[in-house]
Design a protein around this motif. Structure first.
Motif, mmCIF file in Angstrom:
data_model
loop_
_atom_site.group_PDB
_atom_site.id
_atom_site.type_symbol
_atom_site.label_atom_id
_atom_site.label_comp_id
_atom_site.label_asym_id
_atom_site.label_seq_id
_atom_site.Cartn_x
_atom_site.Cartn_y
_atom_site.Cartn_z
ATOM 1 N N ARG A 136 -37.979 -40.698 -21.131
ATOM 2 C CA ARG A 136 -38.091 -41.943 -21.535
ATOM 3 C C ARG A 136 -38.094 -43.499 -21.919
ATOM 4 N NH1 ARG A 136 -44.353 -39.493 -19.830
ATOM 5 N NH2 ARG A 136 -44.272 -39.307 -17.776
ATOM 6 N N HIS A 137 -38.127 -43.110 -23.499
ATOM 7 C CA HIS A 137 -37.813 -44.059 -24.113
ATOM 8 C C HIS A 137 -36.214 -44.479 -24.015
ATOM 9 C CE1 HIS A 137 -36.761 -46.159 -28.292
ATOM 10 N NE2 HIS A 137 -36.016 -45.858 -28.385
ATOM 11 N N LEU A 138 -35.141 -43.699 -23.903
ATOM 12 C CA LEU A 138 -33.845 -44.156 -23.740
ATOM 13 C C LEU A 138 -33.537 -44.626 -22.651
ATOM 14 C CD1 LEU A 138 -32.932 -40.201 -24.798
ATOM 15 C CD2 LEU A 138 -31.976 -42.651 -26.271
ATOM 16 N N GLN A 139 -34.346 -44.020 -21.610
ATOM 17 C CA GLN A 139 -34.511 -44.537 -19.676
ATOM 18 C C GLN A 139 -34.707 -45.935 -20.380
ATOM 19 O OE1 GLN A 139 -37.129 -41.693 -17.846
ATOM 20 N NE2 GLN A 139 -35.572 -41.494 -16.714
ATOM 21 N N ARG A 140 -35.837 -46.253 -21.006
ATOM 22 C CA ARG A 140 -35.784 -48.180 -21.370
ATOM 23 C C ARG A 140 -35.238 -48.525 -22.009
ATOM 24 N NH1 ARG A 140 -41.635 -45.166 -22.325
ATOM 25 N NH2 ARG A 140 -40.942 -45.652 -24.481
ATOM 26 N N ARG A 141 -34.125 -48.183 -22.705
ATOM 27 C CA ARG A 141 -33.034 -48.886 -23.739
ATOM 28 C C ARG A 141 -32.081 -48.560 -23.590
ATOM 29 N NH1 ARG A 141 -34.527 -49.440 -29.287
ATOM 30 N NH2 ARG A 141 -31.835 -49.066 -29.091
ATOM 31 N N GLY A 142 -32.044 -47.862 -22.108
ATOM 32 C CA GLY A 142 -30.786 -48.051 -20.943
ATOM 33 C C GLY A 142 -29.499 -47.103 -21.910
ATOM 34 N N THR A 143 -29.852 -46.314 -22.342
ATOM 35 C CA THR A 143 -29.510 -44.831 -23.199
ATOM 36 C C THR A 143 -29.037 -43.589 -22.960
ATOM 37 O OG1 THR A 143 -30.318 -45.187 -24.731
ATOM 38 C CG2 THR A 143 -28.804 -47.106 -25.356
ATOM 39 N N LEU A 144 -29.789 -43.124 -22.122
ATOM 40 C CA LEU A 144 -29.833 -42.348 -21.811
ATOM 41 C C LEU A 144 -28.398 -41.255 -21.427
ATOM 42 C CD1 LEU A 144 -32.112 -39.745 -21.680
ATOM 43 C CD2 LEU A 144 -32.256 -40.602 -19.046
ATOM 44 N N ALA A 145 -27.450 -42.310 -20.589
ATOM 45 C CA ALA A 145 -26.190 -41.461 -19.954
ATOM 46 C C ALA A 145 -25.682 -41.291 -21.678
ATOM 47 C CB ALA A 145 -25.568 -41.794 -18.952
ATOM 48 N N ASN A 146 -25.648 -41.798 -21.755
ATOM 49 C CA ASN A 146 -24.628 -41.618 -23.428
ATOM 50 C C ASN A 146 -25.442 -40.479 -24.297
ATOM 51 O OD1 ASN A 146 -22.643 -43.560 -22.243
ATOM 52 N ND2 ASN A 146 -23.706 -45.369 -23.447
ATOM 53 N N ALA A 147 -26.713 -40.961 -24.345
ATOM 54 C CA ALA A 147 -27.474 -39.701 -25.259
ATOM 55 C C ALA A 147 -27.203 -38.359 -25.103
ATOM 56 C CB ALA A 147 -28.985 -40.433 -25.054
ATOM 57 N N ILE A 148 -26.695 -38.080 -23.443
ATOM 58 C CA ILE A 148 -26.267 -36.697 -22.786
ATOM 59 C C ILE A 148 -25.570 -36.495 -23.003
ATOM 60 C CG2 ILE A 148 -26.868 -35.749 -21.148
ATOM 61 C CD1 ILE A 148 -29.310 -37.306 -19.857
ATOM 62 N N ARG A 149 -24.474 -37.144 -23.263
ATOM 63 C CA ARG A 149 -22.779 -36.980 -23.057
ATOM 64 C C ARG A 149 -21.835 -36.580 -24.509
ATOM 65 N NH1 ARG A 149 -22.075 -40.583 -18.969
ATOM 66 N NH2 ARG A 149 -21.386 -42.297 -20.345
ATOM 67 N N SER A 150 -23.818 -37.390 -25.338
ATOM 68 C CA SER A 150 -23.031 -37.192 -26.771
ATOM 69 C C SER A 150 -21.872 -36.608 -27.551
ATOM 70 C CB SER A 150 -24.170 -37.934 -27.762
ATOM 71 O OG SER A 150 -24.970 -36.755 -27.690
ATOM 72 N N GLY A 151 -21.150 -36.451 -28.000
ATOM 73 C CA GLY A 151 -20.309 -35.284 -28.760
ATOM 74 C C GLY A 151 -19.304 -34.790 -26.890
ATOM 75 N N ASP A 152 -19.859 -35.400 -26.581
ATOM 76 C CA ASP A 152 -19.182 -34.454 -25.434
ATOM 77 C C ASP A 152 -18.055 -35.360 -24.850
ATOM 78 O OD1 ASP A 152 -19.996 -31.686 -24.668
ATOM 79 O OD2 ASP A 152 -21.424 -32.763 -24.160
ATOM 80 N N LEU A 153 -17.218 -36.237 -25.833
ATOM 81 C CA LEU A 153 -16.835 -37.872 -24.738
ATOM 82 C C LEU A 153 -15.303 -36.771 -24.567
ATOM 83 C CD1 LEU A 153 -16.279 -40.824 -24.214
ATOM 84 C CD2 LEU A 153 -15.571 -40.886 -26.504
ATOM 85 N N GLU A 154 -14.545 -36.041 -24.760
ATOM 86 C CA GLU A 154 -13.546 -35.789 -24.708
ATOM 87 C C GLU A 154 -13.650 -34.747 -22.708
ATOM 88 O OE1 GLU A 154 -11.091 -31.387 -25.553
ATOM 89 O OE2 GLU A 154 -11.391 -32.707 -27.405
ATOM 90 N N LEU A 155 -14.702 -34.539 -22.629
ATOM 91 C CA LEU A 155 -14.654 -33.768 -21.546
ATOM 92 C C LEU A 155 -15.254 -34.554 -20.577
ATOM 93 C CD1 LEU A 155 -18.090 -30.508 -22.368
ATOM 94 C CD2 LEU A 155 -15.406 -30.746 -22.175
ATOM 95 N N PHE A 156 -15.514 -35.711 -20.947
ATOM 96 C CA PHE A 156 -16.011 -36.954 -20.176
ATOM 97 C C PHE A 156 -14.586 -37.581 -19.987
ATOM 98 C CE2 PHE A 156 -18.170 -41.318 -19.710
ATOM 99 C CZ PHE A 156 -17.596 -40.608 -17.944
ATOM 100 N N ILE A 157 -13.703 -38.121 -20.364
ATOM 101 C CA ILE A 157 -12.116 -37.760 -20.280
ATOM 102 C C ILE A 157 -11.787 -37.152 -19.916
ATOM 103 C CG2 ILE A 157 -9.816 -38.417 -21.586
ATOM 104 C CD1 ILE A 157 -11.426 -40.139 -24.020
ATOM 105 N N ARG A 158 -11.405 -35.489 -20.351
ATOM 106 C CA ARG A 158 -10.695 -34.792 -19.726
ATOM 107 C C ARG A 158 -11.302 -35.360 -17.119
ATOM 108 N NH1 ARG A 158 -8.157 -30.719 -21.527
ATOM 109 N NH2 ARG A 158 -8.774 -29.368 -19.842
ATOM 110 N N ALA A 159 -12.859 -34.668 -17.422
ATOM 111 C CA ALA A 159 -13.172 -34.696 -16.019
ATOM 112 C C ALA A 159 -12.786 -36.423 -15.555
ATOM 113 C CB ALA A 159 -14.773 -35.098 -16.317
ATOM 114 N N VAL A 160 -12.809 -37.569 -15.849
ATOM 115 C CA VAL A 160 -12.135 -38.770 -15.434
ATOM 116 C C VAL A 160 -10.278 -38.555 -14.978
ATOM 117 C CG1 VAL A 160 -10.793 -41.224 -14.958
ATOM 118 C CG2 VAL A 160 -13.925 -40.116 -16.043
ATOM 119 N N TYR A 161 -9.696 -37.276 -15.456
ATOM 120 C CA TYR A 161 -8.606 -37.408 -16.028
ATOM 121 C C TYR A 161 -8.249 -37.115 -14.078
ATOM 122 C CZ TYR A 161 -3.612 -36.102 -16.364
ATOM 123 O OH TYR A 161 -2.547 -35.397 -16.433
#
Length: 202
Positions: free
Chosen positions: A101-126
């Motif tokens: 709920r706290h992260l949702q209010r700050r608008g940072t929930l999506a980034n928090a969930i992906r934290s540490g997985d940026l490489e996977l995110f880049i690969r998925a987009v690629y």
């Protein structure tokens, strides 16, 4: 409560797929996460539009949908702890609920969930953009699809992937076709701007 009364295995599968942010084989769910997504659960999630399962391959391959991600976000806040869970699990679920709920209010929930997985995110987009293995894709096409990830963080992830032999970065030899977006998206390696990327398959 989130819409849909799904089993613990189904809920866990959706969470695992959301965190992976890519296609996941059914055997990976079982072997790596100990999640057994049976036919009834799989069909229920597909029928609800929360999951897309490619059944023309063996093993089956799953990908969570945008509606599935929304369901997970809702379940994190309003879902009940797993059935038969003990006091520690219930308190952990309550702590997680408050953090979400706290992260949702700050608008940072999506980034928090992906934290540490940026490489996977880049690969998925690629791999969403590439139509053939190791195709050269412009970084100017990839960066806008990374949901506002900080450029320096993306640069570090790209350079790490290159050093580990997981990705290849190259300049566009035809400088005349480079756009302002190409220049802004480039990664500097040894003083040379790289505009293209090709990624090895897992």
């Amino acid at each position: 409560m989130p819409k849909g009364n799904y089993s613990n295995a189904a809920r866990a599968a959706l969470m695992a797929l959301m965190l992976a942010n890519r296609d996941v084989a059914n055997t990976e769910l079982t072997n790596d996460h100990k999640i057994r997504l049976g036919p009834a659960d799989r069909e229920a999630l597909n029928d609800a539009g929360l999951l897309k399962t490619a059944m023309d391959t063996k093993p089956y391959v799953h990908r969570i949908t945008d509606d599935g991600i929304d369901w997970c976000m809702n379940d994190l806040v309003y879902g009940e702890p797993p059935s038969n869970s003990g006091p520690l699990a219930r308190m952990s679920a309550e702590l997680l609920r408050r953090l979400v709920r706290h992260l949702q209010r700050r608008g940072t929930l999506a980034n928090a969930i992906r934290s540490g997985d940026l490489e996977l995110f880049i690969r998925a987009v690629y791999f969403d953009l590439a139509v053939k293995p190791q195709e050269w894709i412009r970084l100017a096409r990839i960066r806008p699809m990374l949901d506002g990830e900080d450029k320096s963080d993306v640069d570090k992830a790209l350079l790490k992937m290159m050093k580990e032999g997981k990705a290849y970065l190259a300049p566009d030899s035809n400088r005349k076709v480079l756009t302002e977006a190409d220049h802004e998206a480039a990664v500097s390696v040894g003083g040379e701007d790289k505009h293209l990327i090709a990624i090895e398959e897992s």
